[in-house]
Write a protein that holds these residues in place. Structure first.
Motif, PDB file in Angstrom:
ATOM      1  N   ARG A 113      43.521  40.010  40.306  1.00 27.42           N
ATOM      2  CA  ARG A 113      43.814  38.559  40.209  1.00 27.42           C
ATOM      3  C   ARG A 113      44.501  37.906  41.291  1.00 27.42           C
ATOM      4  O   ARG A 113      44.482  37.195  42.862  1.00 27.42           O
ATOM      5  CB  ARG A 113      44.618  37.778  38.834  1.00 27.42           C
ATOM      6  CG  ARG A 113      45.241  35.974  39.533  1.00 27.42           C
ATOM      7  CD  ARG A 113      45.603  36.080  38.061  1.00 27.42           C
ATOM      8  NE  ARG A 113      46.142  34.316  38.311  1.00 27.42           N
ATOM      9  CZ  ARG A 113      45.762  33.659  37.173  1.00 27.42           C
ATOM     10  NH1 ARG A 113      45.355  33.741  36.074  1.00 27.42           N
ATOM     11  NH2 ARG A 113      46.177  32.254  37.408  1.00 27.42           N
ATOM     12  N   ASN A 131      42.376  29.056  37.949  1.00 25.45           N
ATOM     13  CA  ASN A 131      43.838  29.158  37.821  1.00 25.45           C
ATOM     14  C   ASN A 131      43.376  29.853  35.918  1.00 25.45           C
ATOM     15  O   ASN A 131      43.474  31.270  35.960  1.00 25.45           O
ATOM     16  CB  ASN A 131      45.075  29.078  37.693  1.00 25.45           C
ATOM     17  CG  ASN A 131      45.904  29.333  39.041  1.00 25.45           C
ATOM     18  OD1 ASN A 131      45.871  30.398  39.611  1.00 25.45           O
ATOM     19  ND2 ASN A 131      47.311  28.730  39.159  1.00 25.45           N
ATOM     20  N   HIS A 132      43.057  29.398  35.415  1.00 23.14           N
ATOM     21  CA  HIS A 132      42.604  29.047  33.837  1.00 23.14           C
ATOM     22  C   HIS A 132      41.300  29.954  33.999  1.00 23.14           C
ATOM     23  O   HIS A 132      40.972  30.770  33.036  1.00 23.14           O
ATOM     24  CB  HIS A 132      42.321  27.899  33.546  1.00 23.14           C
ATOM     25  CG  HIS A 132      41.582  27.318  33.932  1.00 23.14           C
ATOM     26  ND1 HIS A 132      41.445  26.609  35.379  1.00 23.14           N
ATOM     27  CD2 HIS A 132      40.293  26.890  33.332  1.00 23.14           C
ATOM     28  CE1 HIS A 132      39.985  25.872  35.454  1.00 23.14           C
ATOM     29  NE2 HIS A 132      39.353  25.777  33.925  1.00 23.14           N
ATOM     30  N   LEU A 133      40.665  30.051  34.580  1.00 28.19           N
ATOM     31  CA  LEU A 133      39.187  31.012  34.621  1.00 28.19           C
ATOM     32  C   LEU A 133      39.532  32.911  34.767  1.00 28.19           C
ATOM     33  O   LEU A 133      39.045  33.169  34.562  1.00 28.19           O
ATOM     34  CB  LEU A 133      38.170  30.224  35.498  1.00 28.19           C
ATOM     35  CG  LEU A 133      38.044  28.564  35.189  1.00 28.19           C
ATOM     36  CD1 LEU A 133      37.218  28.225  36.118  1.00 28.19           C
ATOM     37  CD2 LEU A 133      37.336  28.732  33.716  1.00 28.19           C
ATOM     38  N   SER A 135      41.345  36.302  34.815  1.00 33.21           N
ATOM     39  CA  SER A 135      42.106  37.158  34.502  1.00 33.21           C
ATOM     40  C   SER A 135      42.819  37.852  34.821  1.00 33.21           C
ATOM     41  O   SER A 135      42.537  38.505  35.777  1.00 33.21           O
ATOM     42  CB  SER A 135      40.841  38.379  33.418  1.00 33.21           C
ATOM     43  OG  SER A 135      39.883  38.485  35.030  1.00 33.21           O
TER      44      SER A 135
END
Length: 135
Positions: A113, A131-133, A135
């Motif tokens: 990331r 961002n939420h997707l 890892s």
């Protein structure tokens, strides 16, 4: 073109007349992330594909509308894999969707990331919308 990596670049709308210059810049594959008819006057995917094929450049059309689907991520992974180590140009209206889709595809392939964020930021893009997707 804005550089994400040594082999991945993003850009705003590509015109059929740009293809010869892209070939001269070493681009071996173009990935179009714009849906046809997104804006008036925008060239059709078919027109860009024909110009790319005439120059011997690979072409993929992975249109992204509102939000990126898992299927689009898979298609991007396949397109990037088929390009190998060749120079790839992804484009959309501003380069943002192409950057986000590239980051999601590379994240699925195990790229860190922080590496993806640094590449995007270096090209002037933010991965905050996804961002939420990541890892």
């Amino acid at each position: 073109m804005k550089r994400l990596t040594d082999t991945m670049f993003v850009a705003p709308q590509v015109q059929p007349g740009d293809i010869a210059a892209l070939k001269n810049a070493g681009v071996a594959m173009i990935i179009n992330n714009r849906p046809d008819d997104e804006e008036p006057g925008q060239p059709k995917s078919r027109e860009i594909r024909e110009a790319a094929e005439a120059e011997g450049i690979g072409y993929a059309h992975i249109p992204v509308g509102h939000g990126i689907s898992p299927a689009e991520v898979d298609e991007m992974r396949e397109a990037l894999s088929s390009a190998g180590d060749a120079k790839v140009l992804g484009f959309c209206r501003s380069g943002t969707r192409s950057t986000l889709l590239w980051a999601l595809a590379r994240n699925e392939d195990g790229v860190d990331r922080e590496e993806l964020e640094a590449a995007a930021e270096g090209a002037g893009y933010s991965l905050a919308p996804i961002n939420h997707l990541l890892s």
